[in-house]
Structures are given as structure tokens and as C-alpha cells.
Enzyme design. Structure first.
Site, short mmCIF file in Angstrom:
data_model
loop_
_atom_site.label_atom_id
_atom_site.label_comp_id
_atom_site.label_asym_id
_atom_site.label_seq_id
_atom_site.Cartn_x
_atom_site.Cartn_y
_atom_site.Cartn_z
NE ARG A 142 -7.85 6.35 -5.90
CZ ARG A 142 -9.09 5.86 -5.79
NH1 ARG A 142 -10.11 6.63 -6.08
NH2 ARG A 142 -9.30 4.62 -5.41
CE LYS B 21 -12.27 14.95 -8.56
NZ LYS B 21 -12.00 13.57 -8.91
CG ASP C 51 -12.99 4.06 -5.77
OD1 ASP C 51 -13.78 3.13 -5.56
OD2 ASP C 51 -12.12 4.39 -4.93
#
Ligand code: R5P
Length: 300
Positions: A96, A198, A228
Site C-alpha cells: 500500500r 472513498k 485491515d
């Protein structure tokens, strides 16, 4: 004719055992010693001479230690005369951090990739990398394997077994990053897809602002790579239910499930949760796990 031997040091031991048993080959033994100063010695115990080694290790759960351990293991296998080495990193830690998002940040995924590249292997694979650009950080690209076939099969059976009309099913991409994965699953099932917008007001917090599409009376299947904290999925589910969705399902590739993630998902009324075994951790019994062994078998 291949002469396989499968290894996993710590993170994917069940997957490695399943693969070895499916291939009818040996499950490699490894020894590890930690010295007084904290250094480690990791080596293959099994004979690897002229064998085709498969090493499976997710860089999860103290990622730096995992990384170093499998690099030592690869060196040991290479030096001991293996004919070929395929490295699978089912969950690719740091994925990420594949770009500079804020001023002065490093591209950590590139740093990690450059380190991994110095190890001894012939081919390297990951599953549903957070971003496809990570493949390009390697001079011989890492092969990014999609898991969508597993989810298509799983949801195809649910739709069939429950006599759900496909026009009442919609696949949801909870953000733009998950769009390609969601597209693949929607195409495989032959249903529509909706993408959500988002925003992250602060790290580890996710909010969905608006829904462009109709979910009234529909079964929504959210497809994401990493779950997560569960914030992304909980926020997406709240939005979908507030627009009249009948049920929200979750299909995720990597079950990081930190902290109170599962509670959050239950509170958000997620009806069904399915993940892969890229990360082996104790999950609530209600969470279904699809094994990557089939996909590994297909590519080796
Ligand atoms: C982000 O872009 C990823 O695809 C996941 O949506 C994200 O990592 C999920 O994190 P969390 O569960 O903490 O919201």
C-alpha cells in the site's frame, strides 16, 4: 519432468502442506537458529539437489523479519543445488506504499522490491497486488496472479444454491483501486458492478460519500484486496444498506483483520465473509477461506 519440493518458513505452512500433498511431493524441512546477538540462521534441512523448489512466504506479521528469513532460505536452497526456485509471496507487505501520497514520503514498496530482487529465485509471484505498478519495480517483473476465479466460483455457487436472480446481484468496488478486481468478478458472474468513491479523512479511517447506482433490493458483493481495520468495508456496507441493499457480502483477497476488524464487519451487518489463505491467522469460524493452492498448481 519436475521434481518439486515445497517450503514455507512460517507464514504459509498450511498452504505449503496442502500444495505438497496435492502435487504428491515432499514438504521441505527448514531449521532456524537465533544467536545471542539477534542474528538468525535459516536453512533448508531437506535435500534440494536437482529439485524444483517452491517457496511460499507472505511478508506479514513483523514483515522485516519475514523478508530476511525467506531471503536466507532462498540462498540456502540455491547454494545447495536446487534446479529451479519459484518464490510465491501471497500477501506482499508494503504494497500500500507504492507511490508518494504526501510530501517527502518514500516509495516503500519499491525499496522492498529492490531488496527482494537481490535474492536467488527464478520466478516470483504475488496474488492481487494492491497496485500493479509494483510488478514493474522488478527488472524481471513479478507476476501478479488474480484470485478472481476463486471468488467467481464461490459466489456462483451461492447464487445458484439460493436461487438468486442475477439481476438482483451487484458487485461493489469499495474504491477505485479495487475496480479491476471487481470488474473481473462481475464479468465472471455475469452481473453488474458499481464503484464507490472513498475518502480517508485520516489514516486508518475510511468514509464513503455517495453512491452512483441502484442497489435497492439487491444483494451486494463487495470485492476488495486487503481488509485491515475493516473501516473501508463497514463504511461501504452502511452506505449500501442506507440505499436499500438487501444483503451485503464480502470477498477479500487478504485477511489482515487487525484489531476489532471482525466485530466492525459484524456490526456493519456483513452477511457472509470469504477470504483466501494468503495470510494464515486464526479467524472466526464464520469466515470462509478459499485456498490459493489451485492457482499455484495452475502456474507451476
Ligand atoms: C485500500 O486502498 C485497500 O484496497 C483496502 O481497501 C484497504 O487497505 C482496507 O483497509 P481498511 O480495512 O483498514 O479500511
Amino acid at each position: 519432468m519436475k521434481n518439486y519440493i515445497v517450503f514455507s518458513f512460517s507464514q504459509n505452512k498450511k498452504l505449503a502442506a496442502k500444495l505438497a500433498s496435492g502435487l504428491g511431493c515432499e514438504l521441505g524441512e527448514i531449521s532456524a537458529t537465533t544467536f545471542a546477538d539477534g542474528e538468525v540462521l535459516v536453512k533448508a534441512i531437506s535435500d534440494v539437489k536437482d529439485k524444483d523448489a517452491i517457496v511460499i512466504e507472505s511478508t506479514f506479521n513483523r514483515v522485516h523479519e519475514r523478508l530476511f528469513e525467506f531471503m536466507l532460505l532462498l540462498d540456502s536452497i540455491h547454494r545447495s543445488g536446487a534446479r529451479s526456485i519459484k518464490l510465491f509471496i501471497p500477501y506482499y507487505g508494503y504494497s500500500r506504499q507504492e507511490r508518494v501520497s504526501y510530501f517527502n514520503e518514500p516509495v516503500s514498496a519499491e525499496v522492498i522490491s529492490k531488496i527482494i530482487e537481490t535474492a536467488h529465485y527464478d520466478d516470483i509471484y504475488a496474488f492481487d497486488l494492491h497496485h500493479t505498478d509494483i510488478s514493474k519495480f522488478f527488472s524481471k517483473p513479478l507476476i501478479n496472479l488474480p484470485t478472481s476465479d476463486l471468488f467467481v466460483e464461490y459466489y456462483g455457487n451461492i447464487i445458484k444454491d439460493n436461487n438468486i436472480d442475477k439481476k438482483d446481484v451487484v458487485v461493489i468496488s469499495p474504491d477505485h483501486g479495487a475496480n479491476q478486481r471487481a470488474d473481473n468478478v462481475a464479468a465472471g458472474l455475469g452481473v453488474d458492478k458499481i464503484i464507490l468513491d472513498k475518502v480517508r479523512p485520516e489514516p486508518n479511517k475510511a468514509e464513503h460519500l455517495a453512491l452512483r447506482g441502484d442497489v435497492k433490493g439487491k444483494t451486494c458483493i463487495i470485492i476488495d484486496d486487503i481488509v485491515d481495520t475493516g473501516g473501508t468495508i463497514a463504511s461501504a456496507a452502511r452506505l449500501l444498506y442506507s440505499h436499500g441493499a438487501t444483503a451485503v457480502y464480502l470477498g477479500a483477497s487478504h485477511a489482515v483483520f487487525s484489531g476489532h476488524c471482525y466485530t466492525k464487519l459484524k456490526e456493519a451487518n456483513i452477511k457472509d465473509i470469504v477470504v483466501t489463505d494468503s495470510i494464515e491467522k486464526k479467524l472466526p469460524r464464520a469466515v470462509k477461506v478459499l485456498s490459493l493452492d489451485k492457482l499455484i498448481k495452475k502456474v507451476i
